[in-house]
Write a protein that holds these residues in place. Structure first.
Motif, PDB file in Angstrom:
ATOM      1  N   LEU A 182      48.638  17.250  72.114  1.00 16.71           N
ATOM      2  CA  LEU A 182      49.020  17.261  70.744  1.00 16.71           C
ATOM      3  C   LEU A 182      50.263  16.448  70.568  1.00 16.71           C
ATOM      4  CD1 LEU A 182      47.962  20.624  69.191  1.00 16.71           C
ATOM      5  CD2 LEU A 182      46.726  18.548  68.869  1.00 16.71           C
ATOM      6  N   HIS A 183      51.128  16.568  71.387  1.00 12.05           N
ATOM      7  CA  HIS A 183      52.534  15.595  71.680  1.00 12.05           C
ATOM      8  C   HIS A 183      52.117  14.388  72.284  1.00 12.05           C
ATOM      9  CE1 HIS A 183      54.016  19.983  70.770  1.00 12.05           C
ATOM     10  NE2 HIS A 183      54.807  19.104  70.122  1.00 12.05           N
ATOM     11  N   GLY A 184      50.978  13.631  72.404  1.00  9.06           N
ATOM     12  CA  GLY A 184      50.749  12.595  72.769  1.00  9.06           C
ATOM     13  C   GLY A 184      50.754  12.176  74.204  1.00  9.06           C
ATOM     14  N   ASN A 185      50.844  13.347  75.062  1.00 12.43           N
ATOM     15  CA  ASN A 185      50.677  13.256  76.683  1.00 12.43           C
ATOM     16  C   ASN A 185      49.301  13.631  76.958  1.00 12.43           C
ATOM     17  OD1 ASN A 185      53.559  12.738  76.735  1.00 12.43           O
ATOM     18  ND2 ASN A 185      53.830  14.918  76.691  1.00 12.43           N
ATOM     19  N   LYS A 186      48.570  12.729  76.472  1.00 11.06           N
ATOM     20  CA  LYS A 186      46.934  12.985  77.044  1.00 11.06           C
ATOM     21  C   LYS A 186      46.630  13.262  78.394  1.00 11.06           C
ATOM     22  CE  LYS A 186      45.940  12.202  72.532  1.00 11.06           C
ATOM     23  NZ  LYS A 186      45.461  13.069  71.661  1.00 11.06           N
ATOM     24  N   SER A 187      45.754  14.180  78.632  1.00  9.69           N
ATOM     25  CA  SER A 187      45.228  14.461  80.001  1.00  9.69           C
ATOM     26  C   SER A 187      43.805  14.202  79.781  1.00  9.69           C
ATOM     27  CB  SER A 187      45.631  15.814  80.314  1.00  9.69           C
ATOM     28  OG  SER A 187      44.926  16.780  79.130  1.00  9.69           O
ATOM     29  N   GLY A 188      43.071  14.439  80.851  1.00  9.71           N
ATOM     30  CA  GLY A 188      41.648  14.131  80.865  1.00  9.71           C
ATOM     31  C   GLY A 188      40.910  15.237  80.334  1.00  9.71           C
ATOM     32  N   PHE A 189      39.758  14.759  79.468  1.00 14.27           N
ATOM     33  CA  PHE A 189      38.931  15.732  78.859  1.00 14.27           C
ATOM     34  C   PHE A 189      37.800  16.383  79.557  1.00 14.27           C
ATOM     35  CE2 PHE A 189      36.482  11.680  78.538  1.00 14.27           C
ATOM     36  CZ  PHE A 189      35.187  12.338  78.202  1.00 14.27           C
ATOM     37  N   LEU A 190      37.394  15.794  80.699  1.00 18.96           N
ATOM     38  CA  LEU A 190      36.163  16.103  81.409  1.00 18.96           C
ATOM     39  C   LEU A 190      35.868  17.473  82.017  1.00 18.96           C
ATOM     40  CD1 LEU A 190      33.247  15.247  82.109  1.00 18.96           C
ATOM     41  CD2 LEU A 190      34.078  14.388  84.207  1.00 18.96           C
ATOM     42  N   GLN A 191      37.127  17.740  82.508  1.00 16.33           N
ATOM     43  CA  GLN A 191      37.115  19.351  83.213  1.00 16.33           C
ATOM     44  C   GLN A 191      37.171  20.537  82.046  1.00 16.33           C
ATOM     45  OE1 GLN A 191      39.688  21.738  83.364  1.00 16.33           O
ATOM     46  NE2 GLN A 191      38.378  23.052  84.751  1.00 16.33           N
ATOM     47  N   PRO A 192      37.905  20.446  81.188  1.00 16.20           N
ATOM     48  CA  PRO A 192      37.929  21.222  79.985  1.00 16.20           C
ATOM     49  C   PRO A 192      36.623  21.439  79.125  1.00 16.20           C
ATOM     50  CG  PRO A 192      39.605  19.881  79.306  1.00 16.20           C
ATOM     51  CD  PRO A 192      39.044  19.313  80.821  1.00 16.20           C
ATOM     52  N   MET A 193      35.872  20.324  78.969  1.00 16.49           N
ATOM     53  CA  MET A 193      34.694  20.100  78.327  1.00 16.49           C
ATOM     54  C   MET A 193      33.700  20.805  79.155  1.00 16.49           C
ATOM     55  SD  MET A 193      32.428  16.895  77.266  1.00 16.49           S
ATOM     56  CE  MET A 193      32.084  16.439  78.962  1.00 16.49           C
ATOM     57  N   VAL A 194      33.616  20.563  80.461  1.00 17.83           N
ATOM     58  CA  VAL A 194      32.635  21.015  81.198  1.00 17.83           C
ATOM     59  C   VAL A 194      32.940  22.676  81.285  1.00 17.83           C
ATOM     60  CG1 VAL A 194      31.760  21.367  83.763  1.00 17.83           C
ATOM     61  CG2 VAL A 194      32.138  19.183  82.728  1.00 17.83           C
ATOM     62  N   ALA A 195      34.121  22.971  81.455  1.00 17.20           N
ATOM     63  CA  ALA A 195      34.408  24.588  81.387  1.00 17.20           C
ATOM     64  C   ALA A 195      34.179  25.309  80.083  1.00 17.20           C
ATOM     65  CB  ALA A 195      35.986  24.734  81.493  1.00 17.20           C
ATOM     66  N   ALA A 196      34.232  24.492  78.915  1.00 15.57           N
ATOM     67  CA  ALA A 196      33.722  25.060  77.898  1.00 15.57           C
ATOM     68  C   ALA A 196      32.192  25.122  77.851  1.00 15.57           C
ATOM     69  CB  ALA A 196      34.099  24.275  76.564  1.00 15.57           C
ATOM     70  N   ILE A 197      31.380  24.050  78.098  1.00 12.74           N
ATOM     71  CA  ILE A 197      29.915  24.217  78.203  1.00 12.74           C
ATOM     72  C   ILE A 197      29.496  25.557  79.196  1.00 12.74           C
ATOM     73  CG2 ILE A 197      27.807  22.883  79.178  1.00 12.74           C
ATOM     74  CD1 ILE A 197      29.367  20.546  78.258  1.00 12.74           C
ATOM     75  N   ASN A 198      30.108  25.336  80.217  1.00 15.65           N
ATOM     76  CA  ASN A 198      29.848  26.744  81.392  1.00 15.65           C
ATOM     77  C   ASN A 198      30.200  27.842  80.539  1.00 15.65           C
ATOM     78  OD1 ASN A 198      29.694  27.906  83.970  1.00 15.65           O
ATOM     79  ND2 ASN A 198      31.857  28.236  83.917  1.00 15.65           N
ATOM     80  N   CYS A 199      31.217  28.156  79.844  1.00 13.86           N
ATOM     81  CA  CYS A 199      31.334  29.281  79.133  1.00 13.86           C
ATOM     82  C   CYS A 199      30.495  29.534  78.182  1.00 13.86           C
ATOM     83  CB  CYS A 199      32.890  29.311  78.477  1.00 13.86           C
ATOM     84  SG  CYS A 199      34.039  29.409  79.856  1.00 13.86           S
ATOM     85  N   ILE A 200      29.981  28.682  77.550  1.00 14.10           N
ATOM     86  CA  ILE A 200      28.903  28.758  76.285  1.00 14.10           C
ATOM     87  C   ILE A 200      27.558  29.668  77.132  1.00 14.10           C
ATOM     88  CG2 ILE A 200      27.130  27.605  74.920  1.00 14.10           C
ATOM     89  CD1 ILE A 200      29.751  25.837  74.267  1.00 14.10           C
ATOM     90  N   LEU A 201      27.185  28.796  78.278  1.00 19.05           N
ATOM     91  CA  LEU A 201      26.093  29.380  79.102  1.00 19.05           C
ATOM     92  C   LEU A 201      26.272  30.677  79.511  1.00 19.05           C
ATOM     93  CD1 LEU A 201      25.336  26.136  81.130  1.00 19.05           C
ATOM     94  CD2 LEU A 201      24.201  27.001  78.870  1.00 19.05           C
ATOM     95  N   TRP A 202      27.564  31.122  79.975  1.00 21.52           N
ATOM     96  CA  TRP A 202      27.647  32.309  80.226  1.00 21.52           C
ATOM     97  C   TRP A 202      27.720  33.369  79.254  1.00 21.52           C
ATOM     98  CZ3 TRP A 202      26.885  34.587  84.710  1.00 21.52           C
ATOM     99  CH2 TRP A 202      27.002  33.881  86.024  1.00 21.52           C
ATOM    100  N   VAL A 203      28.391  33.041  77.956  1.00 17.46           N
ATOM    101  CA  VAL A 203      28.330  33.952  76.883  1.00 17.46           C
ATOM    102  C   VAL A 203      26.886  34.057  76.587  1.00 17.46           C
ATOM    103  CG1 VAL A 203      28.972  34.315  74.289  1.00 17.46           C
ATOM    104  CG2 VAL A 203      30.694  33.381  76.094  1.00 17.46           C
ATOM    105  N   CYS A 204      26.164  33.133  76.406  1.00 15.76           N
ATOM    106  CA  CYS A 204      24.552  33.295  76.141  1.00 15.76           C
ATOM    107  C   CYS A 204      24.017  34.303  76.907  1.00 15.76           C
ATOM    108  CB  CYS A 204      23.959  31.967  76.172  1.00 15.76           C
ATOM    109  SG  CYS A 204      24.390  30.840  74.573  1.00 15.76           S
ATOM    110  N   TYR A 205      24.334  34.175  78.124  1.00 16.92           N
ATOM    111  CA  TYR A 205      23.533  34.904  79.366  1.00 16.92           C
ATOM    112  C   TYR A 205      24.210  36.423  78.862  1.00 16.92           C
ATOM    113  CZ  TYR A 205      22.959  37.309  83.740  1.00 16.92           C
ATOM    114  OH  TYR A 205      22.783  38.084  84.925  1.00 16.92           O
TER     115      TYR A 205
END
Length: 85
Positions: free
Chosen positions: A32-55
């Motif tokens: 948010l302060h402009g020091n951008k980091s990669g989006f792939l790892q947290p996106m994959v973590a969110a998808i993984n968590c969605i699957l586990w919550v559904c489980y």
């Protein structure tokens, strides 16, 4: 392992998983302060968590430790991925 120890282990693992996902907060703030980091790892973590919550939700008897442990991962993983874009 007896049932009491197994239950305690489940809740300790739940707490540590929650802390792991809450640790995305500094990354979100940096993004948010402009020091951008990669989006792939947290996106994959969110998808993984969605699957586990559904489980956990769709079990015959809901698996609350799994649901509770992974819900912060959906929120903070998605926020970290979105703010990194």
């Amino acid at each position: 392992m007896n049932q009491k120890v197994f239950k305690i282990l489940g809740w300790v693992a739940t707490c540590t998983a929650m802390l792991m996902y809450i640790s995305y907060f500094p990354q979100i703030m940096n993004n948010l302060h402009g020091n951008k980091s990669g989006f792939l790892q947290p996106m994959v973590a969110a998808i993984n968590c969605i699957l586990w919550v559904c489980y956990g939700v769709f079990q015959e008897k809901r698996d609350w430790p799994i649901i509770i442990a992974n819900t912060p991962g959906i929120i903070f993983g998605a926020l970290a991925a979105i703010t990194a874009l």
